[in-house]
Design a protein around this motif. Structure first.
Motif, PDB file in Angstrom:
ATOM      1  N   MET A   1       0.818  -1.193   0.000  1.00 52.84           N
ATOM      2  CA  MET A   1       0.000   0.000   0.000  1.00 52.84           C
ATOM      3  C   MET A   1       0.867   1.264   0.000  1.00 52.84           C
ATOM      4  SD  MET A   1      -3.243   0.955   2.348  1.00 52.84           S
ATOM      5  CE  MET A   1      -2.717   1.998   3.677  1.00 52.84           C
ATOM      6  N   ALA A  44      -5.894   7.585   3.716  1.00 54.35           N
ATOM      7  CA  ALA A  44      -6.433   6.295   3.297  1.00 54.35           C
ATOM      8  C   ALA A  44      -7.350   5.813   4.404  1.00 54.35           C
ATOM      9  CB  ALA A  44      -5.306   5.308   3.046  1.00 54.35           C
ATOM     10  N   SER A  47      -8.801  -0.117   3.064  1.00 54.90           N
ATOM     11  CA  SER A  47      -7.956  -0.845   2.122  1.00 54.90           C
ATOM     12  C   SER A  47      -8.439  -2.290   2.050  1.00 54.90           C
ATOM     13  CB  SER A  47      -6.498  -0.799   2.573  1.00 54.90           C
ATOM     14  OG  SER A  47      -5.697  -1.589   1.736  1.00 54.90           O
ATOM     15  N   TYR A  59      -5.742  -4.306  -5.229  1.00 52.63           N
ATOM     16  CA  TYR A  59      -5.809  -3.471  -4.032  1.00 52.63           C
ATOM     17  C   TYR A  59      -6.747  -2.305  -4.308  1.00 52.63           C
ATOM     18  CZ  TYR A  59      -1.772  -6.083  -2.438  1.00 52.63           C
ATOM     19  OH  TYR A  59      -0.932  -7.101  -2.059  1.00 52.63           O
ATOM     20  N   ASP A  60      -7.748  -2.148  -3.457  1.00 55.41           N
ATOM     21  CA  ASP A  60      -8.658  -1.015  -3.526  1.00 55.41           C
ATOM     22  C   ASP A  60      -8.468  -0.206  -2.257  1.00 55.41           C
ATOM     23  OD1 ASP A  60     -10.179  -1.531  -5.984  1.00 55.41           O
ATOM     24  OD2 ASP A  60     -10.863  -3.319  -4.925  1.00 55.41           O
ATOM     25  N   ILE A  61      -8.111   1.048  -2.416  1.00 59.36           N
ATOM     26  CA  ILE A  61      -7.858   1.930  -1.281  1.00 59.36           C
ATOM     27  C   ILE A  61      -8.782   3.136  -1.395  1.00 59.36           C
ATOM     28  CG2 ILE A  61      -6.145   3.350  -0.091  1.00 59.36           C
ATOM     29  CD1 ILE A  61      -4.000   1.517  -1.359  1.00 59.36           C
ATOM     30  N   ARG A 124     -11.521   6.244  -4.937  1.00 59.14           N
ATOM     31  CA  ARG A 124     -11.058   4.872  -4.764  1.00 59.14           C
ATOM     32  C   ARG A 124      -9.870   4.659  -5.705  1.00 59.14           C
ATOM     33  NH1 ARG A 124     -15.164   1.625  -6.570  1.00 59.14           N
ATOM     34  NH2 ARG A 124     -14.156   1.474  -8.582  1.00 59.14           N
TER      35      ARG A 124
END
Length: 130
Positions: A1, A44, A47, A59-61, A124
């Motif tokens: 991340m 953020a 996550s 990865y979706d943050i 996002r």
């Protein structure tokens, strides 16, 4: 991340429509108590790592951008929001990921508190590891 957030920071500081009004007042998670306005704080807030086919991971943050502006100009807060949208309109490069894309999830509405205006917009960020 961390690589994704580093790519985001690089993109924000490379966007002259942000650095012209803000200078270096773009902060991760928290601004100094005595920072001049205007400024942007991004955080953020969520996550999620999702395994995909072939062993890749998506990865979706979720990132919140809070824009703080002096009480003298509410229309300028929208100019900063537009500059963030422009900065995130194209893909970003992040070490270990094929690319990072950003999609706006919600727009903000200015509110007045503590003698300043603020507005939060949510994006996002999505990236696939390589």
């Amino acid at each position: 991340m961390k690589a994704i957030l580093d790519a985001l920071k690089t993109r924000l500081y490379a966007t002259s429509s942000l650095t012209t009004p803000l200078s270096s007042r773009i902060y991760l998670d928290e601004a100094p108590a005595n920072a001049l306005l205007p400024l942007v704080v991004y955080s953020a807030t969520n996550s999620v790592a999702t395994p995909m086919f072939g062993g890749a991971v998506r990865y979706d943050i979720t990132v919140d951008f809070t824009i703080n502006y002096a009480n003298s100009g509410t229309t300028d807060i929208h100019t900063i929001a537009d500059a963030i949208a422009t900065a995130l309109a194209t893909t970003m490069a992040a070490t270990g990921f094929d690319r990072v894309t950003a999609v706006k999830q919600s727009g903000g509405v200015p509110s007045f508190q503590n003698d300043a205006w603020s507005m939060t917009e949510t994006y996002r960020l999505t990236a696939f590891d390589t």
